[in-house]
Design a protein around this motif. Structure first.
Motif, PDB file in Angstrom:
ATOM      1  N   GLU A   1       0.822  -1.220   0.000  1.00 25.38           N
ATOM      2  CA  GLU A   1       0.000   0.000   0.000  1.00 25.38           C
ATOM      3  C   GLU A   1       0.851   1.263   0.000  1.00 25.38           C
ATOM      4  O   GLU A   1       0.547   2.224  -0.716  1.00 25.38           O
ATOM      5  CB  GLU A   1      -0.923  -0.003   1.219  1.00 25.38           C
ATOM      6  CG  GLU A   1      -2.010  -1.061   1.161  1.00 25.38           C
ATOM      7  CD  GLU A   1      -2.822  -1.107   2.453  1.00 25.38           C
ATOM      8  OE1 GLU A   1      -3.959  -0.583   2.446  1.00 25.38           O
ATOM      9  OE2 GLU A   1      -2.314  -1.652   3.458  1.00 25.38           O
ATOM     10  N   GLU A   2       1.917   1.284   0.795  1.00 30.83           N
ATOM     11  CA  GLU A   2       2.731   2.501   0.884  1.00 30.83           C
ATOM     12  C   GLU A   2       3.350   2.845  -0.467  1.00 30.83           C
ATOM     13  O   GLU A   2       3.356   4.016  -0.876  1.00 30.83           O
ATOM     14  CB  GLU A   2       3.838   2.311   1.936  1.00 30.83           C
ATOM     15  CG  GLU A   2       4.675   3.572   2.136  1.00 30.83           C
ATOM     16  CD  GLU A   2       5.784   3.392   3.163  1.00 30.83           C
ATOM     17  OE1 GLU A   2       6.286   4.414   3.680  1.00 30.83           O
ATOM     18  OE2 GLU A   2       6.157   2.238   3.447  1.00 30.83           O
TER      19      GLU A   2
ATOM     20  N   ASP B   1       0.573   4.021  -2.893  1.00 32.03           N
ATOM     21  CA  ASP B   1       0.160   5.390  -2.565  1.00 32.03           C
ATOM     22  C   ASP B   1       1.213   6.407  -3.008  1.00 32.03           C
ATOM     23  O   ASP B   1       0.873   7.490  -3.500  1.00 32.03           O
ATOM     24  CB  ASP B   1      -0.072   5.533  -1.062  1.00 32.03           C
ATOM     25  CG  ASP B   1      -1.292   4.752  -0.581  1.00 32.03           C
ATOM     26  OD1 ASP B   1      -2.109   4.343  -1.434  1.00 32.03           O
ATOM     27  OD2 ASP B   1      -1.404   4.539   0.643  1.00 32.03           O
TER      28      ASP B   1
ATOM     29  N   SER C   1       1.035   6.642  -6.876  1.00 27.81           N
ATOM     30  CA  SER C   1      -0.249   7.181  -7.341  1.00 27.81           C
ATOM     31  C   SER C   1      -0.332   8.679  -7.087  1.00 27.81           C
ATOM     32  O   SER C   1      -0.973   9.417  -7.843  1.00 27.81           O
ATOM     33  CB  SER C   1      -1.414   6.467  -6.650  1.00 27.81           C
ATOM     34  OG  SER C   1      -1.436   6.766  -5.267  1.00 27.81           O
ATOM     35  N   SER C   2       0.344   9.159  -6.035  1.00 25.09           N
ATOM     36  CA  SER C   2       0.345  10.601  -5.758  1.00 25.09           C
ATOM     37  C   SER C   2       1.113  11.372  -6.824  1.00 25.09           C
ATOM     38  O   SER C   2       1.039  12.605  -6.881  1.00 25.09           O
ATOM     39  CB  SER C   2       0.966  10.872  -4.377  1.00 25.09           C
ATOM     40  OG  SER C   2       2.356  10.585  -4.377  1.00 25.09           O
TER      41      SER C   2
ATOM     42  N   THR D   1      -7.038   5.102  -4.139  1.00 23.97           N
ATOM     43  CA  THR D   1      -6.129   6.017  -3.455  1.00 23.97           C
ATOM     44  C   THR D   1      -6.060   7.323  -4.241  1.00 23.97           C
ATOM     45  O   THR D   1      -6.621   7.427  -5.338  1.00 23.97           O
ATOM     46  CB  THR D   1      -4.722   5.397  -3.308  1.00 23.97           C
ATOM     47  OG1 THR D   1      -3.913   6.227  -2.482  1.00 23.97           O
ATOM     48  CG2 THR D   1      -4.052   5.205  -4.657  1.00 23.97           C
ATOM     49  N   GLU D   2      -5.386   8.320  -3.677  1.00 23.26           N
ATOM     50  CA  GLU D   2      -5.397   9.658  -4.261  1.00 23.26           C
ATOM     51  C   GLU D   2      -4.306   9.836  -5.311  1.00 23.26           C
ATOM     52  O   GLU D   2      -3.224   9.254  -5.214  1.00 23.26           O
ATOM     53  CB  GLU D   2      -5.210  10.709  -3.163  1.00 23.26           C
ATOM     54  CG  GLU D   2      -6.380  10.748  -2.173  1.00 23.26           C
ATOM     55  CD  GLU D   2      -6.176  11.808  -1.101  1.00 23.26           C
ATOM     56  OE1 GLU D   2      -5.089  12.425  -1.090  1.00 23.26           O
ATOM     57  OE2 GLU D   2      -7.080  12.010  -0.293  1.00 23.26           O
TER      58      GLU D   2
ATOM     59  N   ARG E   1      -9.613  10.553  -5.591  1.00 26.44           N
ATOM     60  CA  ARG E   1      -9.413   9.118  -5.425  1.00 26.44           C
ATOM     61  C   ARG E   1      -9.890   8.351  -6.661  1.00 26.44           C
ATOM     62  O   ARG E   1     -10.958   8.637  -7.204  1.00 26.44           O
ATOM     63  CB  ARG E   1     -10.176   8.618  -4.186  1.00 26.44           C
ATOM     64  CG  ARG E   1      -9.639   9.205  -2.887  1.00 26.44           C
ATOM     65  CD  ARG E   1     -10.508   8.795  -1.700  1.00 26.44           C
ATOM     66  NE  ARG E   1     -10.473   7.353  -1.485  1.00 26.44           N
ATOM     67  CZ  ARG E   1      -9.513   6.720  -0.825  1.00 26.44           C
ATOM     68  NH1 ARG E   1      -8.487   7.394  -0.320  1.00 26.44           N
ATOM     69  NH2 ARG E   1      -9.575   5.415  -0.644  1.00 26.44           N
TER      70      ARG E   1
END
Length: 246
Positions: A156-157, A160, A163-164, A190-191, A197
């Motif tokens: 996930e980290e 994320d 994806s940012s 995610t954002e 999102r």
């Protein structure tokens, strides 16, 4: 008449007249094979090294260059069908590439010169980053910039983080309906860089593919890189993972 030391000796009788025109016998000329045959093993090694070392080095260098050029030319005939990066899967046995590089390749009907490339690496962000991690991040950036990375399977980290930076495709908009209907309950939202999102990944943990590949991530997030030029193969991999007909 030119006066020389020899003529003076001749005049004084130091050199007999009958020996004046006799040439000294020449040393017999030996071939390299004959020279070596007359030597013992140690002398042969010394002789070869002293007289032929530069030739030997030149031959070795020529062979190395020829092999490297041949390897480059040979691999230039291959075509990358899919490039996948597995990030932060931590296990002593490591990632098993056969289900991806062999089983999926066979299922997709790829030819012998169509390659599926898989790599593993580890990332951390913030104060935990090391020189190795910075080098890994630089490599990922270079692959993305060259449009040579298609899929990331990560935690996930990591998902994320990328994806940012708008690193993934929105799967709600790009997946065919038959794939979307199967994976919709596994989508990971995610954002992006704008803070909105979207569904940027599919959780493939618990699938036979993840288990056979020894992907030790929970969730194991499958994201398609936003500038991939092989999205069709990335979608085919999702079909293979979730056993969806082509």
């Amino acid at each position: 008449m030119r006066i020389t030391e020899e003529s003076m000796k001749q005049a004084s009788g130091e050199i007999p007249a009958e020996n004046q025109n006799i040439k000294k016998p020449e040393e017999p000329h030996l071939t390299e094979r004959e020279k070596l045959r007359s030597m013992n093993f140690r002398d042969k090694l010394w002789y070869i090294w002293n007289y032929y070392r530069f030739h030997m080095v030149a031959v070795v260098l020529a062979i190395v260059v020829a092999v490297n050029v041949g390897t480059v030319v040979y691999h230039s005939t291959f075509h990358t069908a899919l490039h996948c990066m597995i990030i932060n899967s931590r296990d002593e046995e490591g990632f098993q590439a056969e289900p991806l590089e062999q089983d999926f390749a066979s299922w997709a009907g790829l030819g012998k010169k169509e390659e599926i490339i898989s790599e593993t690496t580890f990332l951390a962000f913030g104060d935990d980053a090391s020189e190795y991690i910075y080098a890994s991040m630089a490599k990922i950036s270079a692959l993305v910039a060259a449009k040579d990375l298609d899929v990331m399977i990560c935690d996930e980290e990591t998902l994320d983080h990328y994806s940012s930076m708008d690193g993934y495709l929105d799967l709600e908009t790009v997946l065919p309906e038959d794939i979307f209907s199967v994976v919709k309950d596994r989508l990971y939202y995610t954002e992006n860089a704008d803070g909105t999102r979207h569904a940027y990944a599919v959780d493939i943990s618990g699938t036979a593919f993840a288990e056979d590949s020894n992907i030790q991530l929970s969730p194991a997030l499958f994201g398609i890189v936003s500038n991939s030029v092989r999205t069709d193969m990335a979608e085919s991999l999702l079909r293979y993972i979730f056993e969806i007909a082509q």
